[in-house]
Design a protein around this motif. Structure first.
Motif, mmCIF file in Angstrom:
data_model
loop_
_atom_site.group_PDB
_atom_site.id
_atom_site.type_symbol
_atom_site.label_atom_id
_atom_site.label_comp_id
_atom_site.label_asym_id
_atom_site.label_seq_id
_atom_site.Cartn_x
_atom_site.Cartn_y
_atom_site.Cartn_z
ATOM 1 N N MET A 80 -53.921 -100.831 3.862
ATOM 2 C CA MET A 80 -53.097 -100.918 5.061
ATOM 3 C C MET A 80 -53.922 -101.174 6.320
ATOM 4 N N ALA A 81 -55.070 -100.536 6.435
ATOM 5 C CA ALA A 81 -55.911 -100.743 7.615
ATOM 6 C C ALA A 81 -56.403 -102.181 7.688
ATOM 7 N N ALA A 82 -56.734 -102.753 6.528
ATOM 8 C CA ALA A 82 -57.207 -104.135 6.498
ATOM 9 C C ALA A 82 -56.112 -105.098 6.924
ATOM 10 N N LEU A 83 -54.866 -104.802 6.562
ATOM 11 C CA LEU A 83 -53.763 -105.678 6.950
ATOM 12 C C LEU A 83 -53.609 -105.717 8.470
ATOM 13 N N VAL A 84 -53.741 -104.574 9.122
ATOM 14 C CA VAL A 84 -53.652 -104.529 10.586
ATOM 15 C C VAL A 84 -54.765 -105.370 11.199
ATOM 16 N N ALA A 85 -55.974 -105.249 10.673
ATOM 17 C CA ALA A 85 -57.094 -106.042 11.192
ATOM 18 C C ALA A 85 -56.862 -107.534 10.973
ATOM 19 N N GLU A 86 -56.212 -107.880 9.868
ATOM 20 C CA GLU A 86 -55.998 -109.287 9.535
ATOM 21 C C GLU A 86 -54.882 -109.918 10.355
ATOM 22 N N HIS A 87 -53.795 -109.178 10.575
ATOM 23 C CA HIS A 87 -52.603 -109.781 11.194
ATOM 24 C C HIS A 87 -52.367 -109.357 12.628
ATOM 25 N N GLY A 88 -52.977 -108.268 13.070
ATOM 26 C CA GLY A 88 -52.827 -107.869 14.463
ATOM 27 C C GLY A 88 -51.381 -107.741 14.896
ATOM 28 N N PRO A 89 -51.004 -108.377 16.026
ATOM 29 C CA PRO A 89 -49.641 -108.235 16.546
ATOM 30 C C PRO A 89 -48.548 -108.698 15.584
ATOM 31 N N ALA A 90 -48.896 -109.531 14.595
ATOM 32 C CA ALA A 90 -47.891 -109.997 13.641
ATOM 33 C C ALA A 90 -47.327 -108.848 12.808
ATOM 34 N N ILE A 91 -48.035 -107.714 12.767
ATOM 35 C CA ILE A 91 -47.504 -106.537 12.083
ATOM 36 C C ILE A 91 -46.164 -106.138 12.697
ATOM 37 N N ARG A 92 -46.019 -106.346 13.985
ATOM 38 C CA ARG A 92 -44.758 -106.006 14.647
ATOM 39 C C ARG A 92 -43.600 -106.828 14.097
ATOM 40 N N VAL A 93 -43.875 -108.078 13.728
ATOM 41 C CA VAL A 93 -42.833 -108.921 13.140
ATOM 42 C C VAL A 93 -42.438 -108.373 11.772
ATOM 43 N N MET A 94 -43.432 -108.018 10.973
ATOM 44 C CA MET A 94 -43.148 -107.433 9.663
ATOM 45 C C MET A 94 -42.346 -106.140 9.813
ATOM 46 N N ALA A 95 -42.759 -105.314 10.763
ATOM 47 C CA ALA A 95 -42.061 -104.048 10.974
ATOM 48 C C ALA A 95 -40.629 -104.273 11.424
ATOM 49 N N ALA A 96 -40.390 -105.299 12.253
ATOM 50 C CA ALA A 96 -39.031 -105.601 12.704
ATOM 51 C C ALA A 96 -38.145 -106.011 11.534
ATOM 52 N N ILE A 97 -38.700 -106.788 10.607
ATOM 53 C CA ILE A 97 -37.949 -107.168 9.412
ATOM 54 C C ILE A 97 -37.632 -105.936 8.572
ATOM 55 N N LYS A 98 -38.625 -105.078 8.393
ATOM 56 C CA LYS A 98 -38.430 -103.854 7.615
ATOM 57 C C LYS A 98 -37.331 -102.987 8.232
ATOM 58 N N ARG A 99 -37.370 -102.810 9.539
ATOM 59 C CA ARG A 99 -36.373 -101.959 10.207
ATOM 60 C C ARG A 99 -34.972 -102.568 10.097
ATOM 61 N N ALA A 100 -34.886 -103.888 10.139
ATOM 62 C CA ALA A 100 -33.585 -104.545 10.067
ATOM 63 C C ALA A 100 -32.979 -104.449 8.672
ATOM 64 N N VAL A 101 -33.812 -104.644 7.649
ATOM 65 C CA VAL A 101 -33.309 -104.652 6.274
ATOM 66 C C VAL A 101 -33.167 -103.235 5.722
ATOM 67 N N ASP A 102 -34.082 -102.363 6.101
ATOM 68 C CA ASP A 102 -34.140 -101.002 5.541
ATOM 69 C C ASP A 102 -34.217 -99.984 6.678
ATOM 70 N N PRO A 103 -33.139 -99.818 7.454
ATOM 71 C CA PRO A 103 -33.210 -98.959 8.638
ATOM 72 C C PRO A 103 -33.491 -97.492 8.328
ATOM 73 N N HIS A 104 -33.150 -97.038 7.104
ATOM 74 C CA HIS A 104 -33.442 -95.645 6.736
ATOM 75 C C HIS A 104 -34.850 -95.486 6.176
ATOM 76 N N ASN A 105 -35.562 -96.608 5.986
ATOM 77 C CA ASN A 105 -36.926 -96.585 5.442
ATOM 78 C C ASN A 105 -37.002 -95.815 4.126
ATOM 79 N N ILE A 106 -36.107 -96.167 3.199
ATOM 80 C CA ILE A 106 -36.129 -95.499 1.887
ATOM 81 C C ILE A 106 -36.844 -96.323 0.835
ATOM 82 N N MET A 107 -37.054 -97.630 1.077
ATOM 83 C CA MET A 107 -37.613 -98.484 0.042
ATOM 84 C C MET A 107 -39.141 -98.417 0.043
#
Length: 475
Positions: free
Chosen positions: A433-460
């Protein structure tokens, strides 16, 4: 059952209520037995086991939907499980919850030779699919080594030895059946080979590691079985010569299907375990696919260039038996490496760089292993810039464990600096996970936005790929 609060503040009484409701339908196909839970709490890597609260074995996609809808109603985590052959802790139930074992979804639904596609349930393994395809003249080429399930391979964006010619799962999945985090079912695409209709949902779910939903069936591309296949084993005096030849070989012919590297320690392990007699030198396993005329025309050029690059030995294997022995040894590398240090744990880690930076990356990785005093054979799918270290160590030794962590951080940082990626095929799970942040930087926010939209309860599969709590939302 306990009523302990897990890391996300979900109480055991909610988990108990979900298990009780599911038990009414699934009966003996839902278990809280310690041995089964432990088995489903870890993969093949050294990462510690995090058992789920229960494991359930559905028979159909409708039953998967029922399980997920129940977990959604009770706010209980859901962890998909295929064959457990992943490498970065993908199946660990970090927050507890219900593990869904998809092995009983094992039907081959359709084979369409004219369309060169097959649709299979998520639990069908790649070897079983290829056995069913034997009389069609077609095969499914994605080969990660382990006999993984097609659903798991889609979820982790698997690749392997054939990727340089045939591509990864990203390139070979046409459509997916998916159960969403609320239990609804969707199909990500039609079976057409191309489409310009809307977002590419198939590519979104391929590689999502169970964090956006559960794959229940996969439609994959099939390829013609090549008319002629020749395998090559070429040994070199130095690692630099072997890796350098990869750059030459990829320009010589379009018949190349696989180029695999084994460093001298890896060859030593393979010789001992698989009873081969290769020179203990850096070695390339190469395979050519194509028409007999094309392959036979390419062979002398490859041999001439290999010797010019410093090859001390160049052998070919044409028969299926000889080729199979070579590639079986390559696929048994995990077990061969474990035998190098009996009783040790193994950390299989990978990175991928542009092929032009491969010599630099591998030589630096070799120097890191030496400088840190570790035992780590190197192998890799070097035809597409992907290489692996299998680090053998004692996780109970704090000093050795620290040195291993230093090594993995260096590998990831260097790959990213060389315009590569921290993982070519193992994925992120919770190990990178730490390496992904270093690799993608601010793009992590895009991934997180998709996750929150599809899985708002964060159960998956919570706690995988990135830490949702640390990824700030868009303003």
């Amino acid at each position: 059952m306990t009523t302990a609060v897990n890391h996300y503040g979900r109480h055991g009484d909610l988990v108990d209520a979900a298990i009780a409701k599911l038990k009414l339908h699934f009966g003996e196909r839902l278990t809280t037995a310690t041995a089964v839970r432990d088995q489903h709490g870890h993969d093949v890597s050294w990462h510690p086991s995090y058992p789920p609260d229960a494991v359930v074995f559905p028979d159909t996609a409708d039953e998967v939907s029922r399980i997920v809808a129940t977990c959604h109603a009770f706010d209980v985590p859901v962890i998909p499980f295929g064959t457990g052959t992943s490498c970065e802790g993908h199946v660990a139930a970090l927050m507890g919850g219900i593990c869904i074992d998809l092995s009983r979804l094992d039907r081959i639904l359709t084979i369409q030779p004219d369309d060169m596609t097959a649709t299979v349930e998520a639990g069908v393994t790649r070897k079983r699919l290829n056995a069913e395809l034997r009389d069609t003249g077609l095969f499914f080429p994605v080969d990660p080594g382990a006999d993984a399930s097609l659903g798991g391979m889609a979820s982790t964006r698997a690749s392997g030895t054939n990727a340089m010619r045939y591509g990864t799962m990203k390139d070979n999945v046409v459509s997916l059946g998916v159960v969403l985090p609320n239990g609804d079912r969707i199909r990500t695409a039609s079976h057409a080979r191309k489409s310009a209709a809307g977002y590419d949902l198939t590519r979104l779910w391929v590689g999502s590691e169970g964090t956006l939903g559960i794959v229940t069936d996969v439609t994959v591309k099939l390829h013609p079985i090549p008319d002629h296949v020749v395998a090559i084993s070429a040994s070199f005096s130095t690692l630099e010569q072997a890796v350098g030849f990869v750059l030459v070989a990829t320009k010589l012919t379009d018949s190349l299907a696989r180029i695999e590297l084994l460093d001298e320690l890896q060859v030593e392990a393979v010789n001992s375990y698989s009873k081969l007699s290769l020179p203990v030198e850096p070695t390339l396993f190469i395979e050519l696919h194509g028409s007999r005329a094309a392959v036979e025309a390419a062979l002398p050029f490859i041999e001439t260039e290999a010797h010019a690059a410093g090859a001390s030995r160049f052998d070919t294997a044409v028969s299926a038996e000889a080729r199979g022995r070579l590639w079986q040894a390559r696929h048994d590398i995990w077990w061969a490496n474990l035998a190098l240090r009996p009783g040790a744990s193994a950390l299989p880690t990978d990175s991928c760089v542009p092929v032009s930076r491969l010599v630099e990356a591998i030589l630096a990785a070799k120097a890191d292993v030496r400088d840190l005093g570790l035992l780590a054979p190197i192998c890799g799918h070097v035809g597409d810039g992907n290489f692996h270290l299998c680090v053998l160590f004692d996780p109970a030794d704090p000093d050795e464990r620290q040195r291993v962590e230093t090594l993995t951080k260096r590998l990831a940082a260097r790959a990213i600096a060389l315009q590569g990626t921290s993982t070519g095929e193992h994925g992120i799970g919770h190990g990178k996970m730490a390496a992904l942040v270093a690799e993608h930087g601010p793009a992590i926010r895009v991934m997180a936005a998709i996750k929150r939209a599809v899985d708002p309860h964060n159960i998956m599969n919570p706690g995988k790929i990135f830490n949702l709590a640390e990824a700030p939302p868009f303003n």
